[in-house]
Write a protein that holds these residues in place. Structure first.
Motif, PDB file in Angstrom:
ATOM      1  N   ASN A  24      -8.894  -1.496  54.079  1.00 26.03           N
ATOM      2  CA  ASN A  24      -7.840  -1.496  55.236  1.00 26.03           C
ATOM      3  C   ASN A  24      -6.807  -2.355  54.930  1.00 26.03           C
ATOM      4  N   PRO A  25      -5.746  -1.654  54.195  1.00 30.61           N
ATOM      5  CA  PRO A  25      -4.540  -2.569  53.617  1.00 30.61           C
ATOM      6  C   PRO A  25      -3.845  -3.289  54.792  1.00 30.61           C
ATOM      7  N   VAL A  26      -3.410  -4.385  54.367  1.00 30.21           N
ATOM      8  CA  VAL A  26      -2.732  -5.359  55.509  1.00 30.21           C
ATOM      9  C   VAL A  26      -1.218  -4.952  55.574  1.00 30.21           C
ATOM     10  N   GLY A  27      -0.865  -4.900  56.795  1.00 31.11           N
ATOM     11  CA  GLY A  27       0.544  -4.622  57.038  1.00 31.11           C
ATOM     12  C   GLY A  27       1.367  -5.771  56.687  1.00 31.11           C
ATOM     13  N   VAL A  28       2.525  -5.477  55.941  1.00 33.33           N
ATOM     14  CA  VAL A  28       3.340  -6.743  55.586  1.00 33.33           C
ATOM     15  C   VAL A  28       3.818  -7.770  56.823  1.00 33.33           C
ATOM     16  N   ASN A  29       3.984  -6.915  57.892  1.00 40.08           N
ATOM     17  CA  ASN A  29       4.714  -7.690  59.090  1.00 40.08           C
ATOM     18  C   ASN A  29       3.674  -8.803  59.634  1.00 40.08           C
ATOM     19  N   SER A  30       2.318  -8.363  59.447  1.00 41.13           N
ATOM     20  CA  SER A  30       1.334  -9.134  60.034  1.00 41.13           C
ATOM     21  C   SER A  30       1.188 -10.580  59.066  1.00 41.13           C
ATOM     22  N   LYS A  40       9.006 -11.710  49.630  1.00 37.15           N
ATOM     23  CA  LYS A  40       9.143 -10.509  50.509  1.00 37.15           C
ATOM     24  C   LYS A  40       9.936  -9.503  49.822  1.00 37.15           C
ATOM     25  N   ASN A  41      10.943  -9.897  49.000  1.00 37.46           N
ATOM     26  CA  ASN A  41      11.920  -8.912  48.211  1.00 37.46           C
ATOM     27  C   ASN A  41      11.203  -8.336  47.257  1.00 37.46           C
ATOM     28  N   ILE A  42      10.270  -8.844  46.403  1.00 34.21           N
ATOM     29  CA  ILE A  42       9.505  -8.260  45.580  1.00 34.21           C
ATOM     30  C   ILE A  42       8.507  -7.237  46.142  1.00 34.21           C
ATOM     31  N   ILE A  43       7.888  -7.740  47.274  1.00 34.31           N
ATOM     32  CA  ILE A  43       6.852  -6.692  47.577  1.00 34.31           C
ATOM     33  C   ILE A  43       7.343  -5.597  48.296  1.00 34.31           C
ATOM     34  N   SER A  44       8.544  -5.772  48.912  1.00 27.34           N
ATOM     35  CA  SER A  44       9.234  -4.647  49.664  1.00 27.34           C
ATOM     36  C   SER A  44       9.490  -3.529  48.576  1.00 27.34           C
ATOM     37  N   LYS A  45       9.777  -3.922  47.307  1.00 26.28           N
ATOM     38  CA  LYS A  45      10.037  -2.803  46.438  1.00 26.28           C
ATOM     39  C   LYS A  45       8.710  -2.075  45.889  1.00 26.28           C
ATOM     40  N   ILE A  46       7.631  -3.139  45.777  1.00 26.33           N
ATOM     41  CA  ILE A  46       6.474  -2.381  45.367  1.00 26.33           C
ATOM     42  C   ILE A  46       5.652  -1.514  46.424  1.00 26.33           C
ATOM     43  N   TYR A  47       5.871  -2.002  47.795  1.00 29.36           N
ATOM     44  CA  TYR A  47       5.142  -1.289  48.706  1.00 29.36           C
ATOM     45  C   TYR A  47       6.210  -0.921  49.685  1.00 29.36           C
ATOM     46  N   PRO A  48       6.894   0.144  49.202  1.00 31.77           N
ATOM     47  CA  PRO A  48       7.864   0.504  50.388  1.00 31.77           C
ATOM     48  C   PRO A  48       7.254   0.984  51.640  1.00 31.77           C
ATOM     49  N   ASN A  49       6.131   1.325  51.678  1.00 31.32           N
ATOM     50  CA  ASN A  49       5.226   1.610  53.268  1.00 31.32           C
ATOM     51  C   ASN A  49       4.588   0.490  53.587  1.00 31.32           C
ATOM     52  N   ASN A  50       4.849  -0.694  53.076  1.00 38.92           N
ATOM     53  CA  ASN A  50       4.313  -2.112  53.767  1.00 38.92           C
ATOM     54  C   ASN A  50       3.032  -2.239  54.015  1.00 38.92           C
ATOM     55  N   LYS A  51       2.293  -1.554  53.244  1.00 36.15           N
ATOM     56  CA  LYS A  51       0.777  -1.815  53.549  1.00 36.15           C
ATOM     57  C   LYS A  51       0.221  -2.343  52.013  1.00 36.15           C
ATOM     58  N   LEU A  52      -0.292  -3.430  52.269  1.00 36.25           N
ATOM     59  CA  LEU A  52      -0.737  -4.220  50.718  1.00 36.25           C
ATOM     60  C   LEU A  52      -2.425  -4.000  50.799  1.00 36.25           C
ATOM     61  N   PHE A  53      -2.710  -3.985  49.486  1.00 32.51           N
ATOM     62  CA  PHE A  53      -4.147  -4.165  49.180  1.00 32.51           C
ATOM     63  C   PHE A  53      -4.281  -5.527  48.484  1.00 32.51           C
ATOM     64  N   ILE A  54      -5.088  -6.412  49.242  1.00 31.99           N
ATOM     65  CA  ILE A  54      -4.885  -7.892  48.518  1.00 31.99           C
ATOM     66  C   ILE A  54      -6.375  -8.421  48.316  1.00 31.99           C
ATOM     67  N   TRP A  55      -6.441  -9.149  47.254  1.00 32.38           N
ATOM     68  CA  TRP A  55      -7.560  -9.565  46.780  1.00 32.38           C
ATOM     69  C   TRP A  55      -7.138 -11.153  46.279  1.00 32.38           C
ATOM     70  N   GLY A  56      -8.290 -12.230  46.267  1.00 28.71           N
ATOM     71  CA  GLY A  56      -8.086 -13.183  45.991  1.00 28.71           C
ATOM     72  C   GLY A  56      -9.227 -14.187  45.251  1.00 28.71           C
ATOM     73  N   VAL A  57      -9.135 -15.211  44.315  1.00 31.05           N
ATOM     74  CA  VAL A  57     -10.205 -15.808  44.052  1.00 31.05           C
ATOM     75  C   VAL A  57     -10.273 -17.310  44.695  1.00 31.05           C
ATOM     76  N   THR A  58     -11.194 -18.203  44.589  1.00 31.49           N
ATOM     77  CA  THR A  58     -11.049 -19.186  44.863  1.00 31.49           C
ATOM     78  C   THR A  58     -10.793 -20.389  43.788  1.00 31.49           C
ATOM     79  N   PRO A  59     -10.545 -21.620  43.880  1.00 32.76           N
ATOM     80  CA  PRO A  59     -10.254 -22.546  42.887  1.00 32.76           C
ATOM     81  C   PRO A  59     -11.417 -22.699  42.074  1.00 32.76           C
ATOM     82  N   GLY A  60     -12.542 -22.422  42.368  1.00 35.03           N
ATOM     83  CA  GLY A  60     -13.870 -22.909  41.848  1.00 35.03           C
ATOM     84  C   GLY A  60     -14.049 -22.356  40.336  1.00 35.03           C
TER      85      GLY A  60
END
Ligand SMILES: [Zn+2]
Length: 316
Positions: A24-30, A40-60
């Motif tokens: 469930n991609p994340v809307g940029v607005n949220s 925001k500027n970089i992301i808007s070029k990469i994702y013109p439809n404003n839906k992001l697939f986001i992943w992350g890792v902990t500092p562990g």
């Protein structure tokens, strides 16, 4: 060269994150409150439809040093239950604790997944570990454990074997590095293929930058960049090494006709305008070229006019 990121995601947290921010991609607005203007500027070029697939890792563990190795174009493999079930191409990364807390909260060690990377081109797979292990010479019963980034050699094997290269997201390639390796290497068949990919990647990256939508410079229609070619103005096989690495040697042409016509030399540029070459005798091709309203080529300038001139002369 792009690398492979291993991302086992069988545990409860990871399964939930995969549902929450990949399926469930994340809307940029949220999340825009958490992003800087630059982001925001970089992301808007990469994702013109404003839906992001986001992943992350902990500092562990060693996660931070591994995360530091991640570049645009690297391919993440998600795995669980002894198989790789999906992949995504890295587009951009940044550290952001508040955003991670907002998206995923904390784990039992009071850490959050703040070393974030964004993905695109999510594809489903069904690759058993045993096939993956064979490909890179691991023991057949090896189980992918923990977030990791494979070295370049292993990554290349996996990218080739499972055909995971992206046309859109390409690692930034330093021209001096490219020059050096292209001169140093003995051109064997295998290194030649790798070099060609590197050269093509270098030119595509320079041309399309971070955009995922781009216009064909002939028909002026906008398409996802995977439908556009970084087309050589002067035939590559006639370029010297300096010309091959000149970022002005390529123009964006669409795969819906413009690239093919230019490549075959029935479409040429004369005095900065696309036109039918004398070689063209086909009425439908002439109609195609005539139908282009704005025939100006915006890439015609002092850096490129000689290349266009070469192409014109070659086909007239
Ligand atoms: Zn076109």
């Amino acid at each position: 060269m792009s690398r492979i990121i291993l991302q086992p995601s069988g545990n409860k947290d990871a399964r939930e994150h995969y549902d929450d921010t990949i399926l469930n991609p994340v809307g940029v607005n949220s999340i825009s409150n958490f992003l800087s203007d630059k982001e925001k500027n970089i992301i808007s070029k990469i994702y013109p439809n404003n839906k992001l697939f986001i992943w992350g890792v902990t500092p562990g563990g060693n996660n931070i040093s591994k995360w530091n190795k991640i570049n645009q174009g690297d391919v993440t493999l998600f795995s669980k239950d002894k198989r790789i079930y999906s992949s995504g191409v890295t587009t951009y990364k940044f550290q952001n604790k508040d955003l991670a807390l907002f998206l995923w909260d904390k784990n039992s060690k009071n850490q959050t997944w703040e070393y974030i990377y964004l993905l695109d081109e999510i594809k489903t797979h069904n690759i058993p570990y045993v096939d993956f292990n064979r490909c890179i010479g691991y023991k057949e019963n090896y189980v992918i454990q923990g977030f990791n980034v494979l070295d370049k050699e292993k990554s290349e094997k996996v990218l080739n074997r499972f055909n995971l290269f992206s046309d859109t997201y390409i690692e930034e390639i330093d021209v001096s590095y490219f020059n050096k390796i292209s001169l140093d290497l003995d051109i064997t068949e295998q290194s030649y293929t790798g070099l060609r990919r590197l050269e093509q990647g270098f030119l595509r990256k320079n041309l399309f930058k971070n955009h995922t939508l781009f216009s064909c410079c002939c028909c002026k229609k906008e398409y996802p960049v995977s439908f556009l070619v970084a087309a050589h103005i002067k035939k590559r096989s006639h370029c010297n090494n300096k010309e091959k690495l000149d970022e002005n040697i390529v123009i964006p042409l669409c795969k819906f006709g413009c690239d093919e016509l230019y490549e075959k030399g029935v479409l040429v540029v004369q005095n900065g305008e696309f036109t039918s070459s004398r070689k063209n005798e086909n009425e439908n091709i002439k109609l195609y070229i005539d139908s282009i309203k704005d025939k100006r080529c915006n890439y015609y300038d002092t850096n490129t006019s000689e290349y266009f001139g070469w192409h014109y002369d070659f086909y007239n």
